[in-house]
Design a protein around this motif. Structure first.
Motif, short mmCIF file in Angstrom:
data_model
loop_
_atom_site.label_atom_id
_atom_site.label_comp_id
_atom_site.label_asym_id
_atom_site.label_seq_id
_atom_site.Cartn_x
_atom_site.Cartn_y
_atom_site.Cartn_z
N ASP A 358 0.84 -1.20 0.00
CA ASP A 358 0.00 0.00 0.00
C ASP A 358 0.88 1.25 0.00
O ASP A 358 1.90 1.29 0.70
CB ASP A 358 -0.88 0.05 1.25
N ARG A 360 1.90 5.10 1.05
CA ARG A 360 1.73 6.01 2.18
C ARG A 360 2.52 7.29 1.91
O ARG A 360 3.42 7.32 1.07
CB ARG A 360 2.20 5.36 3.49
N ASN A 368 4.42 -3.53 6.07
CA ASN A 368 2.99 -3.25 6.09
C ASN A 368 2.38 -3.92 7.32
O ASN A 368 1.87 -5.04 7.25
CB ASN A 368 2.34 -3.76 4.81
N TYR A 376 4.64 -0.80 3.07
CA TYR A 376 4.19 0.56 2.80
C TYR A 376 5.30 1.22 1.99
O TYR A 376 6.47 1.15 2.36
CB TYR A 376 3.99 1.35 4.09
#
Length: 646
Positions: A358, A360, A368, A376
């Motif tokens: 993901d 960020r 993560n 991240y």
């Protein structure tokens, strides 16, 4: 001199009144928006915590493989299930499909091979009428799709033109109404209207099979114009937890197991990404600082049986050889069941990052922790990977967004999520993207409208908030003993009260592992007095776990409830004959391994006593699904009637 009468201008009064009403309404909408935001935060935090638990199962499976098979050496089926690729040769296709007749009484859609556009329409109309496609056709579609997918590279490369746009859709998660709405608004797939579906077609929703069949049939009709990327839910292990396996077995009671076996392999042949115009990378999750497209383009993706099954440690893991592996369809023969059947650890991690990561705002690349898999990645990582590969943009999915899409990292990362009302009715919009060569992406939003979606906003927020706090309370009760112990350690005076800040930041976040604004949520979860102290035991006033056995210890109840999903997955793997039954010996062996690995500290004697009690007919077997259903949460409250409360 007579005093002049002072009269106020009626127009001025009306303006002032309008401003008061406007300010009140803005504050009212802001409060509703804040409540909606908190509810979404709860849903997402618990969703990611569940995925983290699922990822943590991967280390347990390696542990179980080593230990369970040592005590059950004759059970090679477990090893095969977990770590070997299932190969269904041409003779198996005839066995799977040819022996399943379609009776004259069947009144559902009948597909004609080779498939045409007519078959797409036929499926859509049938599924609108809630008809079920016969297992014969399901298996035929799966085998045909697998045959074409095996010839495809790991990354599909496509081009757009000013007169030929391409549509990119994100997660659908079994929500058929969203796919129907996309096709209604944007048109059906065709040579002139190509699509990329970016993973997570299945799980969670009730119509995963229907979505999968529509996409695969469309792919078979337009193999160069409809593109399917693998998501983290195109994985048989994920399906065991998140619903697709259950859906298949319910809809196809006679042939469900065959469908699952073929589907399990089909997943492994789905491409892991799409590259558009040599500029745009479309992947399900994200990237990391170690993402290497040269490795990803060469690895044999069909060796990734499940993202939850890491490679068994071998000497080759520490020294990857960047050899040319050629076509991904050039897999090793059935007799070569060895380390060559697995990805190396580096290759496995490359795919995990692609499917689970993901973006960020913070720079760098770090674990993560919410999901437990992938990383991240910050804007600097995005720029580095794009520059290295001469790309301009990453389009990914994987995360529900309130508006259906989100742009971050200075416009270099776009998230698109196509399942509207994902957590609850009204919780979010869905979206898709249209791309044309040399132009900026166009975003199209929508929301499937049901009766409840037409309700006033406060009612929709109330319903979403109620559902969110319900599942949060269930997460709390599963850790009741741990929470009480933590509270009592802080409650030095034994008053039964704690300062709100202690309750919120020191205890809840550390015990539950959920990063939430606990102080803002406290009014829904615990009683607070005027001084700001909380009665921490009041957290459990309106909820409890029903005891399946009288006098059962609380810590055992909570443990079984907390790990019920994990235990069911483990059982389904051990239950190779899909009987739904487990022997007392198998149960004890499984629990001892689980207990040793997870360190839950439950005495074996307690488990033996519980298992014996659950063996209702005393035949030495337990209906494991019935066993787990015995642990359920009882809520003592109903939906609040007053919509303007809080």
């Amino acid at each position: 001199m007579a005093s002049a009468s002072i009269t106020k201008d009626p127009g001025d009064l009306m303006v002032r009144a309008a401003l008061i009403i406007q300010n009140w309404y803005r504050r009212y909408r802001a409060r509703l928006s804040a409540r909606q935001h908190y509810a979404l935060a709860i849903f997402q935090s618990i969703e990611y915590a569940d995925e983290q638990g699922q990822m943590q199962l991967s280390s347990f499976f390696s542990f179980m493989l080593e230990n369970y098979t040592n005590t059950h050496k004759e059970d090679s089926a477990l090893v095969s299930r977990l770590f070997e690729n299932t190969r269904l040769e041409s003779k198996d296709r005839e066995e799977y499909v040819g022996l399943i007749d379609v009776p004259d009484s069947y009144d559902g859609p009948r597909l004609q091979f080779p498939l045409t556009f007519t078959d797409i329409n036929l499926l859509l109309q049938a599924f609108k009428q809630q008809q079920i496609l016969h297992a014969h056709y399901v298996l035929e579609v799966l085998f045909e799709a697998r045959k074409i997918l095996k010839q495809m590279p790991n990354f599909t490369r496509i081009k757009t033109f000013p007169a030929k746009e391409i549509t990119i859709c994100g997660d659908l998660h079994g929500k058929l109404d969203d796919l129907m709405l996309i096709f209604y608004k944007n048109g059906l797939p065709s040579e002139k209207n190509p699509y990329v579906f970016n993973g997570d077609f299945v799980d969670r929703g009730n119509n995963s099979m229907e979505i999968l069949m529509i996409l695969l049939v469309s792919f078979l009709v337009y193999p160069t114009d409809l593109h399917l990327n693998r998501g983290n839910h195109e994985d048989f292990m994920m399906n065991l937890r998140y619903g697709f396996t259950k859906e298949i077995l319910q809809k196809y009671k006679l042939h469900g197991k065959k469908i699952l076996q073929v589907l399990e392999e089909l997943y492994t042949w789905l491409p892991i990404g799409t590259i558009i115009d040599n500029e745009i990378l479309v992947i399900h999750g994200g990237i990391s600082e170690s993402t290497d497209l040269s490795i990803l383009q060469q690895l044999q993706r069909n060796k990734m049986k499940s993202v939850l099954m890491p490679p068994v440690s071998t000497n080759q893991d520490s020294n990857i050889k960047k050899n040319k592996v050629g076509s991904p369809s050039a897999a090793a023969g059935p007799s070569e069941q060895s380390a060559s059947e697995q990805l190396t650890k580096l290759e496995w991690e490359q795919i995990i990052d692609l499917l689970w990561s993901d973006p960020r705002g913070k720079k760098g690349c770090y674990p993560n922790t919410s999901r437990g898999g992938g990383c991240y990645f910050g804007p600097d990582v995005t720029s580095k990977v794009l520059n290295k590969n001469q790309l301009k943009l990453v389009i990914r999915s994987h995360e529900c967004k309130p508006d259906g899409y989100e742009i971050c990292h200075d416009g270099k990362v776009i998230t698109v999520f196509s399942a509207s009302n994902y957590y609850e009715e009204g919780s979010n919009r869905g979206a898709y993207i249209r791309l044309s060569y040399g132009t900026s992406p166009q975003f199209f939003q929508y929301q499937v409208t049901s009766t409840s979606c037409l309700n006033p906003l406060y009612q929709r927020v109330n319903a979403m908030e109620f559902s969110a706090f319900r599942i949060l309370k269930e997460r709390m009760i599963a850790r009741k003993t741990d929470l009480i112990n933590a509270f009592e350690l802080r409650d030095h005076s034994k008053t039964g009260n704690l300062v709100l800040a202690q309750w919120a930041f020191f205890l809840w976040e550390s015990i539950l592992g959920l990063n939430l604004p606990w102080r803002s949520l406290s009014s829904h979860l615990v009683s607070t007095d005027a001084s700001g102290s909380v009665d921490y035991m009041s957290s459990f006033d309106d909820i409890h776990i029903e005891k399946p056995v009288k006098d059962m210890k609380s810590d055992l109840i909570e443990t079984m409830y907390r790990y019920r999903s994990d235990l069911k997955i483990i059982f389904n793997i051990i239950d190779t004959d899909q009987s739904g039954m487990i022997s007392m010996d198998e149960f004890r062996t499984m629990w001892k391994l689980f207990n040793a690995h997870y360190k839950v500290h439950i005495d074996d004697s307690q488990i033996d006593e519980l298992a014996s009690t659950m063996d209702s007919n005393k035949d030495g077997n337990i209906d494991f699904n019935e066993f787990l259903r015995a642990f359920y949460v009882v809520h003592k409250y109903e939906m609040p009637e007053n919509p303007l409360n809080k």
